[in-house]
Design a protein around this motif. Structure first.
Motif, PDB file in Angstrom:
ATOM      1  N   ASN A  63       0.877  -1.088   0.018  1.00 51.32           N
ATOM      2  CA  ASN A  63      -0.230   0.134  -0.082  1.00 51.32           C
ATOM      3  C   ASN A  63       0.847   1.169   0.014  1.00 51.32           C
ATOM      4  OD1 ASN A  63      -2.686  -0.581  -0.371  1.00 51.32           O
ATOM      5  ND2 ASN A  63      -2.806  -1.364   2.019  1.00 51.32           N
ATOM      6  N   VAL A  64       2.007   1.190   0.750  1.00 53.78           N
ATOM      7  CA  VAL A  64       2.976   2.182   0.762  1.00 53.78           C
ATOM      8  C   VAL A  64       3.309   2.540  -0.504  1.00 53.78           C
ATOM      9  CG1 VAL A  64       4.936   3.268   1.782  1.00 53.78           C
ATOM     10  CG2 VAL A  64       3.610   1.670   3.191  1.00 53.78           C
ATOM     11  N   ILE A  65       3.776   1.511  -1.197  1.00 50.88           N
ATOM     12  CA  ILE A  65       4.580   1.982  -2.698  1.00 50.88           C
ATOM     13  C   ILE A  65       3.349   2.171  -3.410  1.00 50.88           C
ATOM     14  CG2 ILE A  65       5.300   0.587  -4.600  1.00 50.88           C
ATOM     15  CD1 ILE A  65       6.931  -1.281  -2.745  1.00 50.88           C
ATOM     16  N   ARG A  66       2.294   1.597  -3.340  1.00 53.04           N
ATOM     17  CA  ARG A  66       1.076   1.847  -4.442  1.00 53.04           C
ATOM     18  C   ARG A  66       0.718   3.437  -4.215  1.00 53.04           C
ATOM     19  NH1 ARG A  66      -4.603   1.574  -3.898  1.00 53.04           N
ATOM     20  NH2 ARG A  66      -4.525   1.017  -1.844  1.00 53.04           N
ATOM     21  N   ARG A  67       0.865   4.038  -3.001  1.00 52.68           N
ATOM     22  CA  ARG A  67       0.421   5.546  -2.911  1.00 52.68           C
ATOM     23  C   ARG A  67       1.543   6.175  -3.367  1.00 52.68           C
ATOM     24  NH1 ARG A  67      -1.750   4.015   2.226  1.00 52.68           N
ATOM     25  NH2 ARG A  67       0.048   4.537   3.197  1.00 52.68           N
ATOM     26  N   HIS A  68       2.845   5.755  -3.470  1.00 56.37           N
ATOM     27  CA  HIS A  68       3.943   6.645  -3.906  1.00 56.37           C
ATOM     28  C   HIS A  68       4.196   6.535  -5.327  1.00 56.37           C
ATOM     29  CE1 HIS A  68       5.710   6.964   0.091  1.00 56.37           C
ATOM     30  NE2 HIS A  68       6.630   7.945  -0.483  1.00 56.37           N
ATOM     31  N   THR A  69       3.824   5.462  -6.004  1.00 54.95           N
ATOM     32  CA  THR A  69       4.037   5.358  -7.589  1.00 54.95           C
ATOM     33  C   THR A  69       2.640   5.182  -8.177  1.00 54.95           C
ATOM     34  OG1 THR A  69       4.002   2.815  -7.165  1.00 54.95           O
ATOM     35  CG2 THR A  69       6.025   3.813  -6.840  1.00 54.95           C
ATOM     36  N   GLY A  70       1.583   4.840  -7.617  1.00 57.88           N
ATOM     37  CA  GLY A  70       0.481   4.887  -8.276  1.00 57.88           C
ATOM     38  C   GLY A  70       0.258   3.397  -9.074  1.00 57.88           C
ATOM     39  N   ARG A  71       0.990   2.554  -8.837  1.00 57.75           N
ATOM     40  CA  ARG A  71       0.986   0.972  -9.430  1.00 57.75           C
ATOM     41  C   ARG A  71      -0.343   0.367  -8.988  1.00 57.75           C
ATOM     42  NH1 ARG A  71       7.094  -0.599  -9.860  1.00 57.75           N
ATOM     43  NH2 ARG A  71       7.990   1.199 -11.352  1.00 57.75           N
TER      44      ARG A  71
END
Lengths: 157, 700
Positions: free
Chosen positions: B486-494
């Motif tokens: 979720n952290v990565i998703r928020r940062h990268t939009g993937r």
């Protein structure tokens, strides 16, 4: 009711349930045959439990199974049956050590070692914690606190 | 060829002995500042090259034995007893490890092979590798002494040479037996490498933890081989022995499990040394013990001290192994006593509720499991000594003692990853534990609601606990993945899936480890299914049927076939479910002409729900009718799927982290593009943000 009272009542209920559970399990002869045949080794040298020996031409397992069935039909208890087999075939016929004080050691030692290990670990941890551990100073970054707050917010931790 | 093989083994022994002596002399000179006519560096280099040469010599010997099998050279006693003309070629190849002498040759070949790789990669750390190479040469000398003098594989037959061999043990003529022993031996032998590095690092008072970084991949690969070897053996037993089970707690099986348990403990506790500089004494002894357990297991099963149903169980080489074990223990103890001041911990444990303490308990439980197996394996010997009679310590003992330990371990598998390093606050534990605990209890309640009655049978109780804990562990792991993704998703939009892949690639070791834990949970589900096993045995005529669970088996025919290697009898059974034919099973009974032995080939229809496992038990001598035994083994496929997940997780953990590889490329200067550098910086920052929190000591 106090906490101790609840615990006592729970323990009493549990103790009452135990014989009931044992009675339920013991009532079924087929289940007892299955259970007991998995406590006895086949004597043919295949190193299999009697209940699992699958040799069609095995000279011993049909005889031993018949003896077990006869004992169950007579109403012998599980312990009596195992004693009888031990007397007839020797101690190695039982799939797990039983009946002598020394054999009980086989069962006692592993949990004892685990308990001692847990005790020793707790002692070691306690000893270590009594030693003051110097904390490393926080890194001297101007916006460290805001960065840490952001990380916690983002990771929801 | 036999003469060439024998000569190659002698050359290998001479080269290994030179590696040991020249290496030891060079290291002694280096440590004491002495110089002889040849510089210590030069002497060490000759030792390294001799070590490389020993691999080539043992390869020559192994080739000679395999060639003799393919050439049907029955003048070689080993080939006469383990091969025959009609034996299919994969099994002729497998003859290399089908008997005592051949399996020792395989051991020596793998050992020198590992040494070959280690000596080629000596530039990782020249001095430390020289120590490890010398120690490994000591182990090589032992095995080559055995092969040259105690169990020579090229002994010739006295008198007339028979026209055909006695054949391979029928139980070994199964595809998995071609890969199971090499896998197992790759595991056993592989532990020699981390052992050699650990002992070498201790001898030279190696600064820091670099030896752990060097050996990390060795240890994980070795552990993976051992894991695959053990489960391939279990699958072979399940498919060939025909008793419906896969693990019989035989001493040979126990011998493989003991180093696996100790090695697993080492893989966990070594992380404490890497990250916190703790547990140095413990780790050194864990890897020493793992290696010694490999030797002890071999000693127990080959000395005839304990009886085993496995091949090559009894021989006279046990004394050699006992002597070797004593020497290893003495060298380890002496080195430890001499250098123990070097192993002081840099940190102390700060809290009982921390990742470190979970590793401590994990180690404790793994070693308790290991001790229990050792105790159970040795108890018949102790009993004979004390009581004057031997007793059997079989499945009922291990099921009762090991299963609770296994369940405790499963519990720790779920709890450990959610604890922070150094210290975890109760608030964060509570937050992280809510979901897994809820999953555990809901699973238990649902299972009881659908008819699982834990109070009726102990095995059902254990199964219920295993299912529930596995659900909890899976939930804890999934929550860890989701939180990070979720952290990565928020940062990268993937997407979430892409973020999970990205997350795993950024810390392969951590998330690979979680995948391994998930695999263990899946294996435990498969094992727990065993409590609900059903079986039925029946004489069957053509057209007669048998009912087991939801399946109806109808006997279509009994028939026979023959080929040059064996004659076979098999039954054709149509399987119906809900009135619809879904499969045909053909369980076999084979009779091998060369060895005059029979073997069972099980027919199995495996689904995620259960295995329908049919055994052709033979013909009833009284009625002349064939007897079919059928088992319904619930969730069996989950065990093999779990092993595949464990293997996949270990492979993931072996891949370098994305941040490290990107940083490495970015640091390439001119060749690294600005985009890569930006990505690397972003990756590093993100990785820090994901992984900083669990390390923080806080009252968060």
């Amino acid at each position: 009711m106090t906490g101790r009272g609840v615990a006592r009542r729970a323990l009493r209920s549990l103790l009452l349930c135990l014989p009931l559970a044992a009675a339920l399990g013991a009532s079924d002869t087929a289940a007892r045959f299955d259970r007991d045949s998995h406590q006895i080794m086949c004597e043919c040298g295949c190193n299999e439990l009697l209940g699992e020996c699958n040799h069609m031409d095995c000279p011993d397992s049909p005889v031993m199974r018949a003896e077990l069935s006869a004992s169950l039909a007579r109403g012998d208890s599980d312990d009596a049956i195992l004693h009888q087999f031990q007397g007839q075939y020797g101690p190695a016929v039982l799939a797990a050590p039983r009946f002598t004080p020394f054999n009980h050691l086989a069962w006692i030692v592993p949990p004892l070692v685990l308990m001692l290990g847990i005790g020793a670990t707790l002692l070691i941890v306690r000893k270590w914690r009594m030693v003051a551990v110097p904390m490393p100073p926080a890194p001297n970054i101007p916006d460290f606190s805001s960065a840490r707050d952001r990380v916690r917010r983002e990771t929801q931790l | 060829m036999p003469a060439f093989g024998s000569f190659a083994l002698l050359v290998a022994l001479a080269l290994s002995a030179y590696t040991l002596m020249a290496g030891a002399l060079a290291l002694w000179q280096l440590a004491n500042g002495r110089r002889g006519r040849v510089s210590p560096e030069g002497l060490a280099e000759t030792a390294r090259r001799a070590g490389i040469g020993s691999f080539l010599a043992v390869t020559g010997a192994a080739f000679a034995l395999v060639y003799s099998a393919f050439a049907n050279d029955f003048s070689v006693s080993y080939i006469l007893h383990h091969s025959n003309r009609a034996l299919p070629w994969p099994y002729k190849f497998a003859a290399l490890w089908s008997g005592q002498e051949g399996s020792l040759l395989l051991w020596a070949w793998l050992l020198t092979g590992y040494g070959f790789v280690l000596r080629l990669r000596h530039k990782v750390d020249v001095t430390l590798t020289a120590y490890a190479s010398t120690i490994l040469a000591g182990v090589q000398v032992f095995f080559l002494l055995l092969l040259n003098f105690a169990a020579p594989p090229f002994s010739l037959v006295q008198g007339d040479v028979p026209a055909d061999g006695f054949g391979l043990n029928p139980l070994l003529q199964y595809p998995e037996m071609v890969i199971h022993p090499p896998m197992l031996y790759l595991g056993y032998v592989g532990f020699s490498v981390p052992f050699a590095f650990a002992l070498g690092a201790l001898m030279m008072r190696y600064p820091g933890e670099k030896w752990i970084h060097i050996t990390r991949r060795w240890t994980m690969v070795t552990w993976l081989f051992l894991t695959c070897g053990i489960f391939l053996g279990a699958h072979w037993a399940y498919s060939v022995l025909g008793w419906g089970g896969y693990w019989g707690w035989d001493p040979v099986e126990n011998a493989s499990l003991m180093p696996w348990l100790a090695g697993t403990a080492f893989l966990h506790s070594v992380m404490m040394q890497e990250k916190r500089g703790m547990m140095k004494n413990w780790n050194v002894w864990l890897i020493f013990s793992t290696f010694m357990l490999c030797i002890l297991g071999t000693d127990l099963t080959r000395s005839g001290l304990v009886s085993s149903v496995h091949a090559f169980a009894q021989s006279s080489i046990g004394t050699w192994f006992t002597a070797f074990l004593v020497i290893i223990a003495a060298v380890c103890l002496f080195t430890f006593v001499l250098q123990r001041s070097h192993l002081k911990s840099e940190h102390k444990l700060e809290s009982l509720v921390s990742r470190e303490s979970s590793f401590l308990f994990n180690n404790l439980v793994l070693l308790a499991a290991c001790f229990t197996i050792l105790w159970g394996t040795l108890f018949p010997v102790i009993s004979e000594y004390v009581q004057g009679n031997t007793v059997t310590v079989g499945a009922p003992f291990y099921d009762r003692v090991e299963l609770p330990i296994g369940l405790f371990l499963l519990l720790l598998t779920g709890i450990g990853p959610i604890l922070a390093w150094r210290s975890a606050s109760f608030r964060s534990i509570r937050r992280n534990l809510v979901l897994p605990a809820a999953a555990t209890f809901v699973t238990a309640i649902v299972l009881m609601a659908v008819g699982v009655r834990p109070w009726r049978d102990q095995s059902v109780l254990y199964s219920l606990a295993a299912f529930s804990l596995a659900a909890g562990v899976t939930t804890a792991i999934a929550a860890e993945f989701l939180r990070g993704a979720n952290v990565i998703r928020r940062h990268t939009g993937r997407s979430l899936a892409a973020s999970m892949v990205q997350l795993t690639r950024r810390n392969t070791r951590r998330y690979g480890g979680y995948i391994v834990h998930f695999g263990v949970a899946v294996i435990m589900i498969g094992i727990a299914g065993g409590a609900f096993k059903q079986s039925r045995e029946q004489e069957m005529r053509d057209g007669q049927s048998m009912q087991l669970g939801p399946y109806t088996l109808v006997c279509r025919s009994f028939t026979q076939d023959t080929n040059p290697n064996y004659d076979t009898e098999f039954a054709l059974l149509d399987v119906y479910r809900d009135g619809r034919k879904i499969a045909q099973l053909a369980p076999e009974k084979r009779f091998y002409a060369a060895s005059q032995q029979t073997s069972t080939i099980v027919a199995n229809r495996s689904t995620l729900e259960w295995d329908l496992y049919a055994v052709y038990a033979g013909k009833n001598p009284d009625s002349g009718l064939p007897v079919i035994k059928v088992f319904l083994n619930p969730l069996m496929a989950w065990i093999w799927i779990g092993v595949a997940i464990v293997a996949f997780g270990t492979l993931v953990a072996l891949v370098p982290n994305l941040s490290a590889s990107l940083a490495g490329r970015a640091a390439g200067g001119a060749s690294g593009s600005a985009a890569v550098r930006d990505r690397s910086a972003e990756t590093a920052a993100l990785t820090e943000s994901i992984h900083a929190v669990p390390v923080a000591r806080s009252g968060d």
